[in-house]
Design a protein around this motif. Structure first.
Motif, short mmCIF file in Angstrom:
data_model
loop_
_atom_site.label_atom_id
_atom_site.label_comp_id
_atom_site.label_asym_id
_atom_site.label_seq_id
_atom_site.Cartn_x
_atom_site.Cartn_y
_atom_site.Cartn_z
N ILE A 112 4.52 -1.83 -9.06
CA ILE A 112 3.00 -1.25 -8.06
C ILE A 112 2.67 0.04 -8.75
O ILE A 112 3.03 0.77 -9.57
CB ILE A 112 2.70 -1.26 -6.73
N LYS A 113 1.32 0.64 -8.78
CA LYS A 113 0.58 2.11 -9.71
C LYS A 113 1.54 2.75 -8.78
O LYS A 113 1.49 2.77 -7.21
CB LYS A 113 -0.77 1.95 -9.10
N ILE A 114 1.46 4.11 -9.24
CA ILE A 114 1.98 4.83 -8.09
C ILE A 114 1.34 5.33 -6.98
O ILE A 114 1.41 6.31 -6.29
CB ILE A 114 2.43 6.23 -9.51
N LYS A 115 -0.22 5.35 -6.92
CA LYS A 115 -0.45 5.51 -6.32
C LYS A 115 -0.97 4.43 -5.18
O LYS A 115 -1.75 4.96 -3.92
CB LYS A 115 -2.56 5.12 -6.76
N GLN A 116 -0.26 3.45 -4.93
CA GLN A 116 0.04 2.06 -4.15
C GLN A 116 1.77 2.96 -3.46
O GLN A 116 1.53 2.05 -2.28
CB GLN A 116 -0.44 1.10 -4.33
N VAL A 117 1.91 3.66 -3.58
CA VAL A 117 3.17 3.39 -3.65
C VAL A 117 3.23 4.18 -2.36
O VAL A 117 2.37 4.94 -1.20
CB VAL A 117 3.92 5.06 -4.57
N THR A 118 3.77 3.17 -1.32
CA THR A 118 4.41 4.18 0.79
C THR A 118 5.45 3.91 0.39
O THR A 118 6.71 3.98 -0.05
CB THR A 118 3.46 2.44 1.28
N LYS A 119 6.09 4.25 1.84
CA LYS A 119 7.80 4.51 2.15
C LYS A 119 7.85 3.38 1.95
O LYS A 119 7.82 1.89 2.47
CB LYS A 119 7.31 4.37 3.83
N GLY A 120 9.40 3.24 0.82
CA GLY A 120 10.39 2.64 1.64
C GLY A 120 10.34 1.30 0.39
O GLY A 120 11.17 0.59 -0.04
N ASP A 121 9.22 2.41 -0.59
CA ASP A 121 9.20 1.56 -2.29
C ASP A 121 9.99 2.22 -3.06
O ASP A 121 10.86 2.71 -2.34
CB ASP A 121 7.40 1.53 -2.87
N LEU A 122 10.48 1.77 -4.38
CA LEU A 122 11.13 2.10 -4.94
C LEU A 122 11.06 3.31 -5.95
O LEU A 122 9.87 2.40 -6.81
CB LEU A 122 12.26 1.46 -5.41
N LEU A 123 11.74 4.19 -6.44
CA LEU A 123 11.30 4.64 -8.10
C LEU A 123 12.51 4.50 -8.75
O LEU A 123 13.30 4.99 -8.65
CB LEU A 123 10.47 6.07 -7.84
#
Length: 180
Positions: A112-123
């Motif tokens: 996913i794009k950084i602007k689409q990141v939400t809680k629970g996503d992995l970086l």
């Protein structure tokens, strides 16, 4: 006047030894992120979204219980853990399977794009200049505009919450994925 100079120097020396600078890095930082109770009413699939959000909140809560745990390479307990161990244990407790190492975790889910990141996503990060593959992972705990906070285990400070705005993490950032 010349007799007063040694006394003045002695006074300055004694008072400078008493002053202690305050440091913040020695204090244990505890960060808590409240779970969101907000459910979208205008979307027909609110039940599946709320389940996803509650699973993410539960995983985040589990990860936050490890705040302050020291770093241990290959560790996955309160005695010590590394970045991928933190996520592996947190997701496993809520029956979400993940590989044990960060570069294998990076192959899971949807990019996913950084602007689409939400809680629970992995970086995912490359923290070494000569690293040819991903060697660090963090779990997004909150998103406030362009400030993304994530929990991870660092070799210097153990399990902590950091911001992607911090220069080091922003520079080392490689990609984000969604596994939930």
């Amino acid at each position: 006047m010349l007799r007063k100079i040694p006394y003045l120097l002695l006074f300055l020396c004694i008072t400078s030894c008493i002053v202690k600078k305050k440091t913040t890095y020695g204090k244990e930082r505890k960060v808590r992120v409240a779970a969101s109770e907000e459910i979208s009413k205008d979307k027909p699939s609110a039940t599946t979204e709320s389940t996803t959000f509650s699973t993410a909140d539960n995983i985040i809560s589990t990860a936050l219980t490890f705040s302050g745990v020291r770093y241990k390479y290959g560790g996955s307990s309160k005695k010590g853990m590394d970045c991928s161990g933190l996520l592996y244990v947190s997701f496993q407790k809520h029956e979400v399977p993940l590989p044990r190492v960060s570069y294998d975790m990076a192959k899971q889910g949807k990019n996913i794009k950084i602007k689409q990141v939400t809680k629970g996503d992995l970086l995912f990060f490359k923290t070494e200049k000569t690293a040819k593959r991903i060697n660090h992972v963090g779990l997004v705990v909150s998103v406030d505009g362009d400030d993304i906070k994530f929990i991870h285990a660092t070799s210097s400070r153990g399990v902590i919450v950091s911001s992607l705005k911090e220069g080091y993490w922003n520079y080392a950032f490689v990609k984000a994925t969604r596994v939930l």
